[in-house]
Write a protein that holds these residues in place. Structure first.
Motif, PDB file in Angstrom:
ATOM      1  N   PRO A  85      44.568  40.186  33.591  1.00 32.51           N
ATOM      2  CA  PRO A  85      43.228  39.567  33.625  1.00 32.51           C
ATOM      3  C   PRO A  85      42.639  39.504  35.033  1.00 32.51           C
ATOM      4  N   ARG A  86      43.465  39.182  36.014  1.00 35.24           N
ATOM      5  CA  ARG A  86      42.956  39.117  37.390  1.00 35.24           C
ATOM      6  C   ARG A  86      42.694  40.510  37.951  1.00 35.24           C
ATOM      7  N   LEU A  87      43.535  41.468  37.602  1.00 34.67           N
ATOM      8  CA  LEU A  87      43.310  42.839  38.056  1.00 34.67           C
ATOM      9  C   LEU A  87      42.011  43.390  37.470  1.00 34.67           C
ATOM     10  N   GLU A  88      41.799  43.146  36.203  1.00 31.09           N
ATOM     11  CA  GLU A  88      40.576  43.624  35.550  1.00 31.09           C
ATOM     12  C   GLU A  88      39.343  42.971  36.167  1.00 31.09           C
ATOM     13  N   ALA A  89      39.424  41.675  36.431  1.00 32.98           N
ATOM     14  CA  ALA A  89      38.299  40.978  37.057  1.00 32.98           C
ATOM     15  C   ALA A  89      38.030  41.517  38.460  1.00 32.98           C
ATOM     16  N   ALA A  90      39.077  41.930  39.150  1.00 30.98           N
ATOM     17  CA  ALA A  90      38.927  42.449  40.516  1.00 30.98           C
ATOM     18  C   ALA A  90      38.145  43.758  40.561  1.00 30.98           C
ATOM     19  N   LYS A 118      54.665  34.045  42.955  1.00 32.43           N
ATOM     20  CA  LYS A 118      54.682  32.786  42.215  1.00 32.43           C
ATOM     21  C   LYS A 118      55.113  31.587  43.045  1.00 32.43           C
ATOM     22  N   ASN A 119      55.926  31.793  44.058  1.00 29.34           N
ATOM     23  CA  ASN A 119      56.450  30.653  44.799  1.00 29.34           C
ATOM     24  C   ASN A 119      55.690  30.369  46.100  1.00 29.34           C
ATOM     25  N   CYS A 120      54.534  30.995  46.267  1.00 21.74           N
ATOM     26  CA  CYS A 120      53.729  30.698  47.454  1.00 21.74           C
ATOM     27  C   CYS A 120      52.243  30.777  47.094  1.00 21.74           C
ATOM     28  N   CYS A 121      51.541  31.796  47.530  1.00 22.54           N
ATOM     29  CA  CYS A 121      50.076  31.869  47.414  1.00 22.54           C
ATOM     30  C   CYS A 121      49.558  32.285  46.039  1.00 22.54           C
ATOM     31  N   ARG A 122      50.446  32.746  45.139  1.00 21.91           N
ATOM     32  CA  ARG A 122      50.096  33.158  43.780  1.00 21.91           C
ATOM     33  C   ARG A 122      49.200  34.399  43.745  1.00 21.91           C
ATOM     34  N   LYS A 123      49.158  35.142  44.837  1.00 19.15           N
ATOM     35  CA  LYS A 123      48.389  36.388  44.850  1.00 19.15           C
ATOM     36  C   LYS A 123      49.136  37.446  44.069  1.00 19.15           C
ATOM     37  N   ILE A 124      48.395  38.431  43.597  1.00 18.54           N
ATOM     38  CA  ILE A 124      49.004  39.580  42.937  1.00 18.54           C
ATOM     39  C   ILE A 124      49.412  40.551  44.032  1.00 18.54           C
ATOM     40  N   VAL A 125      50.670  40.950  43.994  1.00 16.85           N
ATOM     41  CA  VAL A 125      51.222  41.856  45.005  1.00 16.85           C
ATOM     42  C   VAL A 125      51.348  43.235  44.366  1.00 16.85           C
ATOM     43  N   ILE A 126      50.792  44.229  45.034  1.00 13.87           N
ATOM     44  CA  ILE A 126      50.854  45.598  44.542  1.00 13.87           C
ATOM     45  C   ILE A 126      51.604  46.449  45.560  1.00 13.87           C
ATOM     46  N   TRP A 127      52.548  47.214  45.064  1.00 14.19           N
ATOM     47  CA  TRP A 127      53.271  48.181  45.879  1.00 14.19           C
ATOM     48  C   TRP A 127      52.804  49.572  45.444  1.00 14.19           C
ATOM     49  N   PRO A 128      52.023  50.251  46.284  1.00 14.05           N
ATOM     50  CA  PRO A 128      51.486  51.544  45.893  1.00 14.05           C
ATOM     51  C   PRO A 128      52.509  52.677  45.916  1.00 14.05           C
ATOM     52  N   GLY A 129      53.719  52.415  46.331  1.00 12.73           N
ATOM     53  CA  GLY A 129      54.736  53.454  46.388  1.00 12.73           C
ATOM     54  C   GLY A 129      54.738  54.153  47.728  1.00 12.73           C
ATOM     55  N   GLU A 130      55.415  55.261  47.764  1.00 13.04           N
ATOM     56  CA  GLU A 130      55.564  55.999  49.011  1.00 13.04           C
ATOM     57  C   GLU A 130      54.266  56.609  49.477  1.00 13.04           C
TER      58      GLU A 130
END
Length: 82
Positions: A15-20, A70-82
């Protein structure tokens, strides 16, 4: 359209990704991570707060590239890979 499995794979984050997609305010809830020491795996820490992510979220980051700090800022973390 390029990620048809994303709503299913990242159900809690979707839901947050879609809203972004349309909201600059929601985009601020997303941070990107990388680990220069081991480019084949994501960092285990929140890139904003530098606090270790919960083990379940680390697993999500490693498998689908998306997790929640979840245990700090509650931001969504994305790892785009190499």
């Amino acid at each position: 359209d390029g990620y048809p499995d994303l709503p299913r794979e990242a159900q809690k984050e979707w839901p947050r990704l879609e809203a972004a997609l349309t909201s600059p305010q929601e985009r601020r809830a997303i941070v990107f991570t990388s680990d220069s020491r081991h480019s084949s795996s994501p960092c285990e820490f929140c890139p904003r707060c530098h606090i270790k992510l919960p083990s379940g979220e680390i697993h999500k980051l490693q498998t689908i590239g998306i997790a929640t700090a979840k245990n700090c800022c509650r931001k969504i973390v994305i790892w785009p890979g190499e």
